[in-house]
Design a protein around this motif. Structure first.
Motif, PDB file in Angstrom:
ATOM      1  N   LEU A   1       1.026  -0.951  -0.104  1.00  0.00           N
ATOM      2  CA  LEU A   1      -0.209   0.018  -0.508  1.00  0.00           C
ATOM      3  C   LEU A   1       0.809   1.291  -0.020  1.00  0.00           C
ATOM      4  N   SER A   2       2.170   1.414   1.051  1.00  0.00           N
ATOM      5  CA  SER A   2       2.386   2.317   1.141  1.00  0.00           C
ATOM      6  C   SER A   2       3.353   2.562  -0.675  1.00  0.00           C
ATOM      7  N   ALA A   3       3.655   1.689  -1.623  1.00  0.00           N
ATOM      8  CA  ALA A   3       4.220   1.715  -2.272  1.00  0.00           C
ATOM      9  C   ALA A   3       3.380   2.139  -3.140  1.00  0.00           C
ATOM     10  N   LEU A   4       1.960   1.908  -3.524  1.00  0.00           N
ATOM     11  CA  LEU A   4       1.139   2.713  -4.302  1.00  0.00           C
ATOM     12  C   LEU A   4       1.087   4.051  -4.160  1.00  0.00           C
ATOM     13  N   LEU A   5       0.974   4.460  -2.466  1.00  0.00           N
ATOM     14  CA  LEU A   5       0.416   5.793  -1.966  1.00  0.00           C
ATOM     15  C   LEU A   5       1.185   7.004  -2.261  1.00  0.00           C
ATOM     16  N   ALA A   6       3.407   6.085  -3.064  1.00  0.00           N
ATOM     17  CA  ALA A   6       3.659   7.105  -3.158  1.00  0.00           C
ATOM     18  C   ALA A   6       4.205   7.369  -4.835  1.00  0.00           C
ATOM     19  N   LYS A   7       3.497   6.254  -5.127  1.00  0.00           N
ATOM     20  CA  LYS A   7       3.421   6.567  -6.594  1.00  0.00           C
ATOM     21  C   LYS A   7       2.317   7.185  -7.110  1.00  0.00           C
ATOM     22  N   THR A   8       1.660   7.451  -6.329  1.00  0.00           N
ATOM     23  CA  THR A   8       0.255   8.143  -7.089  1.00  0.00           C
ATOM     24  C   THR A   8      -0.398   9.148  -6.234  1.00  0.00           C
ATOM     25  N   ALA A   9       0.439   9.296  -4.769  1.00  0.00           N
ATOM     26  CA  ALA A   9       0.458  10.697  -4.546  1.00  0.00           C
ATOM     27  C   ALA A   9      -1.384  11.025  -3.708  1.00  0.00           C
ATOM     28  N   ALA A  10      -1.991   9.698  -3.902  1.00  0.00           N
ATOM     29  CA  ALA A  10      -2.893   9.566  -3.402  1.00  0.00           C
ATOM     30  C   ALA A  10      -3.157  10.301  -1.384  1.00  0.00           C
ATOM     31  N   SER A  11      -4.121  10.152  -0.235  1.00  0.00           N
ATOM     32  CA  SER A  11      -3.979  10.239   0.987  1.00  0.00           C
ATOM     33  C   SER A  11      -5.432  10.155   1.700  1.00  0.00           C
ATOM     34  N   ASN A  12      -6.681   9.571   0.641  1.00  0.00           N
ATOM     35  CA  ASN A  12      -7.487   8.777   1.498  1.00  0.00           C
ATOM     36  C   ASN A  12      -7.669   7.862   0.900  1.00  0.00           C
ATOM     37  N   ILE A  13      -8.293   6.918   1.574  1.00  0.00           N
ATOM     38  CA  ILE A  13      -8.237   5.517   1.925  1.00  0.00           C
ATOM     39  C   ILE A  13     -10.006   4.146   2.570  1.00  0.00           C
ATOM     40  N   LEU A  14      -9.928   3.868   1.335  1.00  0.00           N
ATOM     41  CA  LEU A  14     -11.315   2.957   2.060  1.00  0.00           C
ATOM     42  C   LEU A  14     -10.516   1.677   2.392  1.00  0.00           C
ATOM     43  N   GLY A  15     -10.861   0.665   2.811  1.00  0.00           N
ATOM     44  CA  GLY A  15     -10.166  -0.408   3.924  1.00  0.00           C
ATOM     45  C   GLY A  15     -11.340  -1.367   3.772  1.00  0.00           C
ATOM     46  N   VAL A  16     -11.623  -2.376   3.566  1.00  0.00           N
ATOM     47  CA  VAL A  16     -13.053  -3.240   3.439  1.00  0.00           C
ATOM     48  C   VAL A  16     -12.899  -4.091   4.142  1.00  0.00           C
ATOM     49  N   SER A  17     -13.236  -4.810   5.208  1.00  0.00           N
ATOM     50  CA  SER A  17     -13.460  -6.326   5.883  1.00  0.00           C
ATOM     51  C   SER A  17     -10.957  -6.503   6.243  1.00  0.00           C
ATOM     52  N   SER A  18     -10.866  -7.811   5.823  1.00  0.00           N
ATOM     53  CA  SER A  18      -9.177  -7.126   6.053  1.00  0.00           C
ATOM     54  C   SER A  18      -8.499  -6.754   5.756  1.00  0.00           C
ATOM     55  N   GLY A  19      -8.855  -5.963   4.804  1.00  0.00           N
ATOM     56  CA  GLY A  19      -8.505  -4.682   3.805  1.00  0.00           C
ATOM     57  C   GLY A  19      -8.537  -4.152   4.424  1.00  0.00           C
ATOM     58  N   ALA A  20      -9.448  -3.380   5.224  1.00  0.00           N
ATOM     59  CA  ALA A  20      -9.281  -2.149   6.528  1.00  0.00           C
ATOM     60  C   ALA A  20      -8.436  -2.027   7.721  1.00  0.00           C
ATOM     61  N   ILE A  21      -8.161  -4.069   7.637  1.00  0.00           N
ATOM     62  CA  ILE A  21      -7.469  -3.708   9.181  1.00  0.00           C
ATOM     63  C   ILE A  21      -6.014  -3.199   8.575  1.00  0.00           C
ATOM     64  N   ILE A  22      -5.291  -3.701   7.429  1.00  0.00           N
ATOM     65  CA  ILE A  22      -4.104  -3.720   6.463  1.00  0.00           C
ATOM     66  C   ILE A  22      -4.443  -1.952   6.404  1.00  0.00           C
ATOM     67  N   ALA A  23      -5.472  -1.164   6.277  1.00  0.00           N
ATOM     68  CA  ALA A  23      -5.065   0.288   6.575  1.00  0.00           C
ATOM     69  C   ALA A  23      -5.335   1.144   7.564  1.00  0.00           C
ATOM     70  N   LEU A  24      -5.665   0.033   9.253  1.00  0.00           N
ATOM     71  CA  LEU A  24      -5.634   0.904  10.113  1.00  0.00           C
ATOM     72  C   LEU A  24      -4.224   0.888  10.233  1.00  0.00           C
ATOM     73  N   GLN A  25      -3.411  -0.992   9.822  1.00  0.00           N
ATOM     74  CA  GLN A  25      -2.172  -0.501  10.548  1.00  0.00           C
ATOM     75  C   GLN A  25      -1.444   0.423   9.889  1.00  0.00           C
TER      76      GLN A  25
END
Length: 298
Positions: free
Chosen positions: A79-103
């Motif tokens: 996720l960090s690599a994707l954020l660095a490439k895209t400069a995105a600063s918002n995220i929606l995490g779904v289910s297990s993806g939400a655990i990753i987002a919180l971490q």
């Protein structure tokens, strides 16, 4: 118009993602038994306002394998690599993806706002470990239908009546469902994945990825891990469905008590754990998109 791109993660693994829309960047991180296509309708609903990025988590679509060793940090690095490439600063995490987002919110200050949808927090560690061991054994013996039923029962997915259906019948129904999918659904790492729009990778192909989603849930299965989330300073929107399993709603209750910067909590009446997904999977993407636009657009 959906574009397909890749970014290289910290360990050299390629992470594929879909991109559509215009405006501020928003990453949608899918959950178990899903791929980037699972939220394409939600992304389309958001695309007039946001540039939406839909990554395939490892083992799916255009992304590389999980590799060894694998931990939740591996997915945070992706996720960090994707954020660095895209400069995105918002995220929606779904289910297990939400655990990753919180971490990720604990580690990545570039994340300004995070919508968190029903992370499987605080699961019973002993029960989940036993389910994982059974699932692994069934997968190792080629009993994919049995493994899927084990996971389904452990996570309380499926209609309530499934609690009363004999296991042998559930396995038979799962086998029939996989046969019906056949070759019409893309495999999780098909070279032709870019040609698919709303159809997620099929059940048989996604089944092996459940091992890693179990691991991610177990990583957040104790009070210390959840208490540590009090250090998250990101502004958070909590989202859930009124018909989701009790343990998922209880997980959001626990987050309400520990996260210091909650914007609000939204409960979608009449919807369950598939609320954010495509409409053919019992999702309501237009309804969810309206709430997300309000949160990320403020």
């Amino acid at each position: 118009m959906t574009d397909i791109h890749t970014v290289t993660s910290r360990d050299g693994t390629a992470i594929g993602y879909r991109q559509l829309g215009q405006g501020p960047g928003l990453v949608i991180l899918h959950g178990a038994m899903e791929s980037s296509q699972s939220h394409i309708q939600l992304a389309e609903a958001l695309s007039p306002t946001f540039t939406v990025y839909l990554p395939d988590r490892r083992g799916r679509g255009q992304s590389g394998p999980y590799g060894s060793p694998f931990t939740i940090q591996t997915e945070v690095d992706d996720l960090s690599a994707l954020l660095a490439k895209t400069a995105a600063s918002n995220i929606l995490g779904v289910s297990s993806g939400a655990i990753i987002a919180l971490q990720a919110c604990l580690q990545l200050p570039t994340i300004q706002r995070a919508a968190i949808f029903e992370p499987p927090l605080g699961i019973d560690r002993d029960s989940a470990t036993q389910s994982l061991e059974r699932y692994d054994a069934e997968m190792a013996n080629g009993k994919t239908s049995a493994a899927l039923v084990t996971a389904m029962r452990a996570t309380e997915m499926g209609p309530p009546i499934f609690k009363y259906v004999p296991r042998w019948l559930l396995e038979q129904l799962t086998t029939m469902a996989m046969a019906h999918e056949g070759s019409s659904s893309p495999s999780p790492q098909s070279p032709d994945d870019s040609n698919s729009t709303t159809t997620p990778a099929n059940m048989r192909a996604l089944a092996p990825t459940l091992h890693y989603d179990f691991q991610i849930s177990l990583s957040m299965s104790d009070d210390e891990a959840i208490s540590n989330l009090s250090k998250v300073t990101t502004e958070v929107l909590l989202i859930g469905g009124s018909k989701s399993p009790t343990y998922l709603r209880s997980g959001l209750d626990r987050l309400e008590k520990v996260l210091p910067n909650i914007n609000k909590r939204v409960v979608f009446a009449g919807l369950g754990h598939g609320a954010t997904g495509n409409s053919d999977r019992r999702g309501q993407p237009a309804l969810v998109a309206e709430e997300l636009r309000g949160f990320f657009g403020e």
